[in-house]
Scaffold this motif. Structure first.
Motif, PDB file in Angstrom:
ATOM      1  N   THR A   5       0.240  -7.326  -4.444  1.00  0.00           N
ATOM      2  CA  THR A   5       1.624  -7.351  -3.941  1.00  0.00           C
ATOM      3  C   THR A   5       1.970  -6.140  -3.076  1.00  0.00           C
ATOM      4  O   THR A   5       3.070  -6.055  -2.546  1.00  0.00           O
ATOM      5  CB  THR A   5       2.612  -7.400  -5.123  1.00  0.00           C
ATOM      6  OG1 THR A   5       2.338  -6.283  -5.989  1.00  0.00           O
ATOM      7  CG2 THR A   5       2.461  -8.692  -5.912  1.00  0.00           C
ATOM      8  N   CYS A   6       1.021  -5.193  -2.937  1.00  0.00           N
ATOM      9  CA  CYS A   6       1.326  -3.979  -2.166  1.00  0.00           C
ATOM     10  C   CYS A   6       1.191  -4.193  -0.655  1.00  0.00           C
ATOM     11  O   CYS A   6       1.564  -3.321   0.126  1.00  0.00           O
ATOM     12  CB  CYS A   6       0.435  -2.823  -2.619  1.00  0.00           C
ATOM     13  SG  CYS A   6      -1.332  -3.186  -2.512  1.00  0.00           S
ATOM     14  N   GLY A  14       3.328   0.341  -2.604  1.00  0.00           N
ATOM     15  CA  GLY A  14       3.570  -0.238  -3.910  1.00  0.00           C
ATOM     16  C   GLY A  14       3.756   0.796  -4.993  1.00  0.00           C
ATOM     17  O   GLY A  14       3.503   1.993  -4.807  1.00  0.00           O
ATOM     18  N   THR A  18       0.810  -0.164 -11.246  1.00  0.00           N
ATOM     19  CA  THR A  18       1.014  -1.623 -11.324  1.00  0.00           C
ATOM     20  C   THR A  18       0.664  -2.320 -10.015  1.00  0.00           C
ATOM     21  O   THR A  18       0.063  -3.389 -10.013  1.00  0.00           O
ATOM     22  CB  THR A  18       2.467  -1.960 -11.717  1.00  0.00           C
ATOM     23  OG1 THR A  18       3.349  -1.273 -10.822  1.00  0.00           O
ATOM     24  CG2 THR A  18       2.771  -1.545 -13.142  1.00  0.00           C
ATOM     25  N   GLU A  19       1.051  -1.717  -8.860  1.00  0.00           N
ATOM     26  CA  GLU A  19       0.811  -2.368  -7.565  1.00  0.00           C
ATOM     27  C   GLU A  19      -0.250  -1.667  -6.715  1.00  0.00           C
ATOM     28  O   GLU A  19      -0.870  -2.287  -5.862  1.00  0.00           O
ATOM     29  CB  GLU A  19       2.111  -2.423  -6.760  1.00  0.00           C
ATOM     30  CG  GLU A  19       3.152  -3.364  -7.315  1.00  0.00           C
ATOM     31  CD  GLU A  19       4.367  -3.443  -6.405  1.00  0.00           C
ATOM     32  OE1 GLU A  19       4.652  -4.538  -5.903  1.00  0.00           O
ATOM     33  OE2 GLU A  19       5.021  -2.399  -6.193  1.00  0.00           O
ATOM     34  N   TYR A 104       5.852   5.778  -6.112  1.00  0.00           N
ATOM     35  CA  TYR A 104       5.240   4.887  -5.114  1.00  0.00           C
ATOM     36  C   TYR A 104       4.193   5.642  -4.308  1.00  0.00           C
ATOM     37  O   TYR A 104       4.220   6.859  -4.214  1.00  0.00           O
ATOM     38  CB  TYR A 104       6.300   4.365  -4.133  1.00  0.00           C
ATOM     39  CG  TYR A 104       7.077   3.179  -4.642  1.00  0.00           C
ATOM     40  CD1 TYR A 104       6.858   1.894  -4.136  1.00  0.00           C
ATOM     41  CD2 TYR A 104       8.030   3.335  -5.636  1.00  0.00           C
ATOM     42  CE1 TYR A 104       7.578   0.808  -4.609  1.00  0.00           C
ATOM     43  CE2 TYR A 104       8.754   2.251  -6.113  1.00  0.00           C
ATOM     44  CZ  TYR A 104       8.518   0.991  -5.591  1.00  0.00           C
ATOM     45  OH  TYR A 104       9.220  -0.091  -6.060  1.00  0.00           O
TER      46      TYR A 104
END
Length: 456
Positions: A5-6, A14, A18-19, A104
């Motif tokens: 999803t990044c 991201g 997690t990303e 991030y």
């Protein structure tokens, strides 16, 4: 197969762990190497605490794909861009999350001559291969060596000014504890050697990935006070603040007032057209009247492009434009391989202050009085398309001039609006500007009117 999803429209960004993590960073390097097969590329990273380890994983992926890496160390994004077009390499990658929150990080990628890699030009291919995790083995792995790009970068920056014409200036510089400080230090040394009479007042200068003074993002109103106050305290001619990877700079006049990025576009267009008329200037459609006015006054040619760095760079290449500017404080330069820079703009404005013998406030006051603007206002909405249509329908009876280069622009002669959906978030972005000589109402009254329609 894992979905990553990044991957965004223009880069990779991201939430850490997690990303985006070292494993994903490794796969990005591996995929970049397998798809583009460059012999050598440059790699750098910003000051975030996670950037170094993400960079090392990325380099490992590149090496395992057979790519040689010149590691530029801690850099701003534009030092990687510079390396990618200045050195004998075939691309560049910067690990940075620029102005995003602490938890991030991200990756910006370019090909040879610093050509951008975005969703339309290869980023989706990198994503697909990284997700499949199906990499070819190579006969010969790549090597890594450190390379100091700073001296060559500083030499290049000096080509945008005529050192002998710079008058005494006092500048407040706020690196926001990001990556800009080391370039300012190198420029300061060079200025001293060349007897350029510029004094730098440094605040939040040291690179510090814990960001003790907050995330470096001067576009947020609450992050501007420290620069503004320092300008007033020291009686400086100008204040300059950067975001984390310093590809954007934000300017303050000698009164400590923040100048909207929109008016800087006009100022830089003026700086180039004073040197040479007839050049092309690329601008985005969000706010346009001041830019058009300046470009016409100084005998240039204005060219409109969709917002976003990939679009602006493409149009600039096609048109051979000397400069392109976005109201969001991204400024692009032909001699910088059409890339954006946060160092070149303030050098050009320093040059303009010297050449015109005017203060920064006097250079922009007329622009602001003639074409006041709202600045970008963001609205959280669930259905952007419905809201844009509602605005369109409401104003249709007034027969505005309609432009759909980016979102919808409606021009009523006395005022104009641009409304567009964000590429990355469920947001509507509104910009309104006024033609002060033709308008019988205040700017705020139009802002209130359109805001009420959006929130209806």
């Amino acid at each position: 197969m894992t979905t990553l999803t990044c991957f965004k429209a223009y880069d990779i960004r991201g939430k850490l762990e997690t990303e985006l993590n070292e494993d994903i960073s490794y796969k990005v390097g591996r995929a970049y190497g397998q798809i583009y097969k460059p012999k050598t590329i440059v790699v750098g990273c910003d000051v975030r605490l996670s950037s170094q380890s993400l960079k090392e994983a990325l380099i490992q992926g590149l090496n395992d794909a057979g790519v040689n890496v010149l590691d530029l160390g801690m850099t701003g994004t534009e030092e990687v861009y510079f390396g990618a077009f200045h050195l004998d390499v075939q691309g560049g990658i910067e690990v940075t999350a620029s102005h995003n929150p602490m938890d991030y990080n991200g990756i910006k990628l370019v090909r040879e001559n610093a050509r951008p890699i975005s969703a339309d030009t290869g980023l989706k291919d990198i994503q697909k291969l990284a997700e499949e995790n199906n990499f070819e083995e190579v006969a010969q792995k790549g090597t890594t060596e450190s390379y100091n790009i700073l001296p060559e970068f500083v030499e290049h920056l000096l080509t945008y000014i005529q050192p002998e014409k710079i008058r005494p200036l006092k500048l407040v510089v706020n690196a926001g504890n990001g990556a800009a400080g080391h370039v300012i230090d190198a420029l300061e040394e060079k200025f001293k050697a060349l007897n350029i009479p510029v004094e730098f007042i440094k605040i939040h200068h040291e690179a510090d990935g814990t960001f003790p003074n907050g995330i470096p993002n001067p576009i947020l109103v609450e992050n501007r006070a420290s620069t503004s106050e320092a300008v007033i305290k020291h009686g400086a001619d100008m204040g300059i603040a950067w975001d984390g990877d310093f590809d954007r700079c934000f300017l303050f006049d000698e009164k400590g007032q923040f100048i909207e990025g929109y008016y800087i576009v006009g100022l830089l267009a003026q700086a180039f057209l004073i040197q040479k008329s007839g050049e092309k200037i690329v601008h985005d459609p969000r706010l346009v009247w001041n830019t058009l006015d300046i470009v016409e006054k100084y005998n240039g040619i204005a060219v409109q492009s969709k917002s976003g760095h990939a679009f602006i760079k493409q149009v600039m290449r096609e048109e051979n434009a000397v400069y392109g500017g976005e109201m969001s404080a991204h400024h692009y330069f032909r001699d910088f391989s059409y890339c954006d820079s946060g160092m070149i703009p303030w050098l050009l404005v320093s040059s303009l202050l010297s050449e015109t013998q005017q203060t920064l406030s006097s250079l922009v006051e007329n622009m602001i009085a003639k074409f006041p603007c709202s600045g970008e206002i963001n609205f959280k909405v669930s259905n952007t398309g419905t809201v844009i249509q509602r605005i369109f329908d409401h104003y249709a009876v007034q027969n505005p001039t309609i432009d759909k280069t980016d979102g919808v622009s409606l021009d009523f002669g006395a005022w104009r609006l641009n409304i567009r959906a964000s590429n990355t978030e469920p947001l509507l972005r509104l910009n309104i500007e006024l033609n002060a000589s033709a308008a019988g109402r205040s700017l705020q009254s139009y802002v209130d009117e359109v805001s009420a329609l959006i929130q209806a």
